[in-house]
Design an enzyme around this catalytic site. Structure first.
Site, short mmCIF file in Angstrom:
data_model
loop_
_atom_site.label_atom_id
_atom_site.label_comp_id
_atom_site.label_asym_id
_atom_site.label_seq_id
_atom_site.Cartn_x
_atom_site.Cartn_y
_atom_site.Cartn_z
N LYS A 285 0.76 -1.56 -0.07
CA LYS A 285 -0.14 -0.12 0.04
C LYS A 285 1.11 1.29 -0.01
O LYS A 285 1.08 1.80 1.16
CB LYS A 285 -1.78 -0.12 1.33
CG LYS A 285 -1.90 1.29 1.44
CD LYS A 285 -2.87 1.12 1.81
CE LYS A 285 -4.29 2.15 1.99
NZ LYS A 285 -3.92 3.39 1.57
N ARG A 290 -4.81 8.44 -4.87
CA ARG A 290 -5.54 7.26 -5.43
C ARG A 290 -5.63 8.41 -7.26
O ARG A 290 -6.27 9.92 -6.74
CB ARG A 290 -6.71 7.20 -5.05
CG ARG A 290 -7.62 5.88 -5.37
CD ARG A 290 -7.01 4.56 -5.75
NE ARG A 290 -7.82 3.51 -5.75
CZ ARG A 290 -8.23 3.08 -5.02
NH1 ARG A 290 -8.76 3.17 -3.82
NH2 ARG A 290 -8.92 2.07 -5.81
N PHE A 378 -2.81 -0.08 -10.57
CA PHE A 378 -2.81 -2.14 -9.19
C PHE A 378 -4.56 -2.39 -10.28
O PHE A 378 -4.89 -3.85 -9.99
CB PHE A 378 -3.80 -1.93 -8.72
CG PHE A 378 -4.07 -0.13 -7.48
CD1 PHE A 378 -5.28 -0.68 -7.60
CD2 PHE A 378 -3.59 0.08 -7.01
CE1 PHE A 378 -5.63 0.45 -6.85
CE2 PHE A 378 -4.27 1.17 -6.43
CZ PHE A 378 -4.99 1.48 -6.33
N LYS A 460 -7.87 -3.14 3.59
CA LYS A 460 -5.90 -2.17 4.25
C LYS A 460 -5.81 -2.80 5.52
O LYS A 460 -6.20 -2.67 6.52
CB LYS A 460 -6.71 -1.25 3.47
CG LYS A 460 -7.56 -0.04 4.66
CD LYS A 460 -7.36 1.20 4.40
CE LYS A 460 -8.69 1.02 4.94
NZ LYS A 460 -8.80 3.60 4.36
#
Length: 933
Positions: A285, A290, A378, A460
């Site tokens: 991560k 984003r 991703f 996460k």
């Protein structure tokens, strides 16, 4: 809702207005009456029934008006954008806060500034001034206005929306007079009830007791899901007019922003359960932004997680932006359109490392010194016209491999490893802690892509989600901010500080601001804490701030009140990391801080000091993960071992990060005495010579080194300005010299006196010396200078004088003073783009050999400005006549632009230089061969 009459000829509108027909007939007062009724009703179900009746009536009136016309764009959108004001993307910049509204109301109502009603409006947060509505500006305004306004306003929903749109548009254009005019128009044409709800719409908090999800569910069962896909409120209202028509497929489309899929919080001991005992993927991560990338043919768009567009920074075509020109050729030739999901990171090409939030970088900005944007992909959601969201992740990743060719530092594909157990997850998290990464992502290979949801098979895992892993900080509350809404009438957020140790070793007398907190405690805990401190709060006077508290210079969010430190209390805080910040006096603050507990067991002076924070930050580069997680088993009487987790101290945890440690000088042999008798404090060094290497050089050449400067310190040496260097500069007592100066002395084996170009900061004493020996640009009155020093002087002159002139003004000056003799401003007004950048279709080649490289140098000699981006100011594109492969592409780009550019070859440049003037470009425009089309 008022009955809608049949439209006559006088009521007909043109096609531009058809989308607001119904909104122009419904009074804004009716919508406010609806909100008032919902607000007073108890119970979510009852509130939703009231809203449903209003929406049903709207739909019936819509049907009557349009007689079943399916092509109309008229919809519930004008009302919905007022019911959900926080979702209205077009109105992100009203520029209106409660204080501004208060001043306008005082002006409109002709209130005296010291009158009781004016004081209520200006101090709406203060319990004594606002009484029962403390913290609710709209509620306070209503009581001031209720006896001064008409019983019913005259504006329709359409009128209100038009005014709000004008306010947002003109505020963005900085047309304050137009903004003010529209605000006054609203304030003078509404009742007190209407103004109360208008104010709540402007500040984007309705507070009616209905959530966004509830409003959407009343309108249409699929409305929220559809909004999460496209982030377009108008589209939701228009395409979902009929609640009986369901949307079964998620309509992801090119260039339409949507909220991406999110990860659910989890800890390592939950991995097997949440993944149902099956294989899952683990990915790193990254600590970036984003970002969704949309591509269609030659056009690109970039959208953030919240739907904001950043195409202007990264580039809409292969000719502009700080990223698109470098990744355009990374897409496979058969990719016509696609949507990628990933993280935008800052990449340092020399060190091959990524920036973190602790470094205070914002990669969305056009220029970020030392770092370039790198897109870490991703997932892929759209490929050549096909929506991929309903495919499992493992199949989508196959499409991703087919779509792009990764290039280090520009665009990369996330690497994942297969995992099966809780222990695999724990090992990966511990590895992430060692690498100072944000955490890890766990993904179900069979998961489909569900926008805006956290329950779709993505988890996460971060150190702060695991109890006991994070370091805890004890800080002192030094200020408070009045709350609003349910927290009204008490302090809801707190300004916390760190102590500056007293020189006499006694209790600290000064506290630096460090962070602001507003979460982590319950309402009861907050009320109890407020009760404890209620008698000690003092109003914060911006003109005469307390001497025991020091805020950052220019910090705008002054607290509403402050506490004498000896009357305050310590709070224990957890956070993700310590990051640099110029908003707090310490130079640092916390990322994602939250209160763990209010400490009644510690005295006020036992809080952390400024030095404690610096030490903690240096331990792990700002990351506050202070331990490892271990999963083990314990047998009990009922059966086999059950998995337990425990946190242990990290096996290797240095007290200081390697780059900050002092050098080991025990075995250094002295080779020179040029630094004899001089004490140096070295903060950091360049990439080619670390802090420790420079310290060894100082000792080799007879000097001494210290880790903290003192009265005997000759100078401080630094390669770049960090927070610590900035703090030393503010003290204004030390000479801070560039690392290059020290290395020059070492290389020459000679002590070289400073000149102004060697300095990062100059002490007052040295300033006086320089004023006697150098002019304001750093040019010596008595000494010869080197070419490098001359270049620095020219740079200083440019920064102070020349940059104030544009190219046209410089050309006019040259023409005035050198009308015949100097041709060196020949191309002064030209901005040139050389067609010698990326080779199309070859991601491994960044530059090609071309005579244009030499031509660019020659044109700069004659005053031209050379650019590597085809921006809007480019006046000429110069092409190599041996390679016209992009000619048609340039012509297509020129057709789209309002300001055109010329396309020429080297022959035009030669003719201009020979003639001594800029000649006509058209005769030198290249012609593409037939095979180039």
């Amino acid at each position: 809702m008022s009955k809608v009459n049949k439209m006559g000829d006088d009521d007909k509108r043109d096609s531009a207005d058809i989308s607001v027909v119904l909104a122009s007939k419904v009074k804004f007062a009716e919508l406010c009456g609806l909100l008032e009724k919902i607000w007073k009703t108890q119970g979510t179900d009852k509130k939703k029934r009231i809203l449903k009746n209003f929406i049903d009536h709207w739909r019936q009136s819509h049907e009557t008006l349009h007689k079943g016309n399916k092509d109309t764009t008229d919809s519930f959108y004008p009302a919905m954008r007022l019911l959900l004001p926080h979702l209205e993307k077009e109105r992100v910049a009203y520029g209106i806060k409660e204080n501004m509204l208060a001043k306008l109301l005082i002006e409109v109502l002709c209130l005296g500034k010291e009158s009781p009603d004016a004081i209520k409006l200006l101090h709406y947060k203060a319990p004594k001034a606002a009484r029962g509505d403390a913290g609710d500006f709209a509620g306070v305004a209503y009581y001031v206005l209720k006896n001064r306004c008409p019983d019913r306003g005259s504006l329709t929903i359409y009128d209100v929306n038009e005014c709000l749109d004008n306010i947002a548009t003109n505020n963005a254009a900085k047309k304050k007079d137009v903004v003010r005019k529209n605000i006054l128009s609203l304030l003078t044409n509404m009742s007190a009830i209407e103004l109360k709800w208008l104010i709540r719409m402007i500040v984007k908090e309705l507070k009616v007791g209905l959530s966004q999800a509830s409003v959407f569910s009343v309108y249409h069962p699929d409305a929220e899901e559809f909004y999460n896909v496209n982030n377009n409120l108008e589209r939701v209202c228009r395409q979902m007019m009929d609640p009986n028509v369901r949307i079964h497929e998620i309509g992801i489309s090119i260039f339409s922003p949507f909220t991406p899929m999110l990860g659910e919080r989890a800890s390592p001991d939950q991995a097997e359960k949440l993944m149902e005992g099956k294989m899952y993927y683990i990915e790193t991560k990254y600590d970036g932004e984003r970002m969704l990338l949309h591509k269609k043919e030659q056009e690109y768009k970039y959208f953030s997680r919240s739907g904001n567009e950043y195409t202007s920074s990264f580039g809409a075509t292969s000719f502009d932006g700080n990223l698109t020109p470098f990744i355009h050729s990374c897409f496979k030739t058969d990719v016509k359109s696609c949507i990628l999901d990933g993280e935008m990171l800052g990449y340092h090409e020399e060190t091959k490392t990524y920036a973190t939030k602790a470094m205070n970088t914002d990669i969305k900005r056009q220029q970020q010194e030392g770092y370039q944007p790198c897109y870490h992909v991703f997932d892929i959601l759209f490929y050549n016209g096909k929506v991929l969201t309903n495919l499992p992740l493992k199949e989508r990743l196959q499409y991703l491999e087919k779509a792009i060719t990764p290039v280090e530092g520009r665009i990369t594909i996330s690497q994942h490893k297969e995992a099966y157990s809780n222990q695999d997850c724990a090992d990966a998290l511990n590895e992430a802690i060692d690498n100072r990464e944000e955490g890890i992502m766990l993904k179900n290979p069979e998961s489909v892509y569900r926008p805006s949801t956290r329950k779709g098979g993505w988890l996460k895992v971060k150190p702060e989600y695991v109890g006991g892993l994070m370091d805890e900080l004890d800080v002192l509350i030094i200020g408070g901010y009045f709350g609003v809404g349910s927290r009204g009438g008490m302090m809801s957020h707190f300004l916390c500080g760190a102590a500056v140790p007293s020189e006499d070793g006694k209790e600290p007398k000064l506290f630096y601001s460090f962070c602001k907190i507003g979460s982590g405690y319950s309402k009861k805990e907050l009320r109890d804490f407020n009760s404890k401190l209620a008698d000690h709060w003092q109003a914060f006077d911006k003109r005469k701030p307390p001497s025991c508290i020091e805020l950052a210079p220019g910090f705008k969010e002054k607290p509403d009140a402050w506490l004498e430190p000896s009357k305050s209390a310590i709070v224990q805080i957890k956070a993700a990391e310590i990051i640099t910040s110029d908003k707090f006096r310490t130079g640092y603050t916390l990322r994602f801080p939250r209160v763990e507990s209010f400490r009644d067991d510690k005295a006020w002076y036992e809080c952390m000091t400024v030095a404690d924070i610096e030490d903690l930050r240096q331990k792990s580069g700002g990351k506050l993960a202070g331990g490892y997680i271990e999963l083990g088993g314990e047998d009990d009487d009922d059966g086999p071992a059950k998995k337990k987790r425990r946190v242990v101290s990290r096996a290797v945890r240095p007290t200081l990060a390697a780059q900050f440690r002092a050098a080991d000088i025990s075995s250094i042999q002295q080779v020179s005495q040029i630094f004899e008798g001089k004490e140096f404090c070295i903060i950091n060094g360049p990439q080619t010579c670390s802090k420790q290497d420079m310290e060894k050089k100082v000792v080799e050449f007879g000097g001494t080194v210290v880790q903290n400067p003192g009265n005997k310190t000759f100078c401080i040496v630094a390669d770049k300005v960090t927070v610590r260097v900035s703090n030393l500069i503010k003290r204004d007592i030390y000479d801070i010299v560039k690392a290059d100066w020290l290395l020059k002395c070492v290389e020459a084996k000679l002590f070289i006196s400073w000149n102004p170009s060697d300095m990062l900061h100059t002490s007052p004493q040295t300033v006086k010396v320089f004023q006697q020996d150098y002019d304001k640009y750093g040019d010596s009155f008595t000494k010869d200078i080197s070419p490098d020093q001359l270049n620095v002087i020219f740079t200083n002159m440019a920064a102070s004088d020349i940059d104030k002139l544009n190219a046209k003004e410089i050309a006019e000056i040259e023409d005035h003073y050198f009308p015949d003799d100097s041709p060196f401003g020949l191309f002064r007004t030209c901005k040139i783009y050389m067609d010698n950048n990326l080779v199309i279709g070859d991601p491994t080649t960044h530059m090609r050999d071309s005579s244009l490289d030499f031509l660019a140098l020659e044109m700069r000699f004659f005053g031209a400005s050379i650019t590597t981006h085809l921006d809007q100011d480019v006046s000429h594109i110069i092409m190599d006549k041996k390679d016209l492969s992009r000619l048609n592409q340039f012509k297509d780009e020129r057709r789209k632009r309002q300001r055109k550019f010329h396309i020429v070859t080297e022959a035009w440049v030669r003719e201009c230089i020979e003639e001594g003037t800029v000649t006509h470009e058209r005769v030198h425009e290249p012609v593409a061969l037939s095979g180039d089309n």
